[in-house]
Motif scaffolding. Sequence first.
Motif, PDB file in Angstrom:
ATOM      1  N   ASP A 181       0.861  -1.189   0.000  1.00 33.44           N
ATOM      2  CA  ASP A 181       0.000   0.000   0.000  1.00 33.44           C
ATOM      3  C   ASP A 181       0.891   1.230   0.000  1.00 33.44           C
ATOM      4  N   GLU A 234      -8.007   5.463  -1.160  1.00 32.23           N
ATOM      5  CA  GLU A 234      -8.269   6.899  -1.028  1.00 32.23           C
ATOM      6  C   GLU A 234      -9.088   7.454  -2.200  1.00 32.23           C
ATOM      7  N   ASN A 253     -11.149  -0.695  -2.065  1.00 32.78           N
ATOM      8  CA  ASN A 253     -11.022  -1.022  -0.648  1.00 32.78           C
ATOM      9  C   ASN A 253     -12.113  -0.283   0.123  1.00 32.78           C
TER      10      ASN A 253
HETATM   11 MG    MG Z   1      -4.982   1.753   2.076  1.00 32.25          MG
END
Ligand code: MG
Length: 340
Positions: A181, A234, A253
Amino acid sequence: MALRLEHEVVTLHTRHPFIIARGGRSDWQVVVVRLIDSDGVEGWGEAYPSGYYGESIEGVQAALTAARGALPANPFDLEGAEACFRKVAPQSAAARGALSTALHDLVGKRMGQPLWRLWGLDPARAPKSSFTVGIDAPEKIRQKVAEAGQYPILKIKLGSDHDEEILKTIRAVTDKPIRVDANAGWTRDRAIAMLPVLKDYGVELLEQPLPPADLEGIGAVRRASPGIPVVVDESCLVATDIPAVAAYVDGINIKLAKCGSLREALRMIATARAHGLLVMVGCMIETSIAITAAAHFAPLVDVADLDGAALTVDDPYVGAGIDHGQITLPTSPGLGVRRR
Ligand code: MG
């Protein structure tokens, strides 16, 4: 059935300073919410105020104050209640997520069933959870990998000035599957240059390589990727973000602190599936209340990263567990969370 809303600020401490591409620290504040009905049945929820998304403890408290006048007369009307929370607390997904979780917990307790059962899910279908290793110096990285002993999958935070060194350090001590990530910490050139390095180190998933608005860039990274799926975090907060990102990514996500509702999390899963996307569930540094809420829909996702409570040393609650990576869901009603 009149509901009463109580909340308290809880400070959590991570075992190590938890550092990602945009910084980090060791102490983390969350707001635990309790909805209590006239029979004294309590539903619990939790708000993680992410500064990155413009949230704060004060903002969550203000949103909860606004919601106090808008609590549902009928807690079973989850859809109506959440619509009302969006109206009175539009600025805090964290607070709305806590209220949504508390209502779901309360409804599950009143119905005498765990949430996963009310949703028709099989806990055994939850994917194994990864354990996250934050950005650090090599000797600390080695220590963290050792501490992650029981976890079969590691998630590595990159986006530092020594990413190759971090990967090399980890691979020198473990052959576990690793996911990466970058938390929006790379440029296009840097991300594309890192792809063969990630491939060499056997990385199996890449999350948020570039800043959230650079979807074209993320698409370019994905096209250049040697088979490593690219997932956005994000760049994707709620279900209505999904059509816009779908052409550029392999997956999304989902986090309760971003989407602000368990019902919205389920809508995100359906929307992502309709676009043929891989679905991941993630978390913040949170207690077992928020982690367990997310764990209840984990049987519907492909990839889980629900280590937020496991990274702390003082989680006041016990709920969903992680046993050698396998998420274990409580069988008691509602969330199935209790005080430690
Ligand atoms: Mg993340």
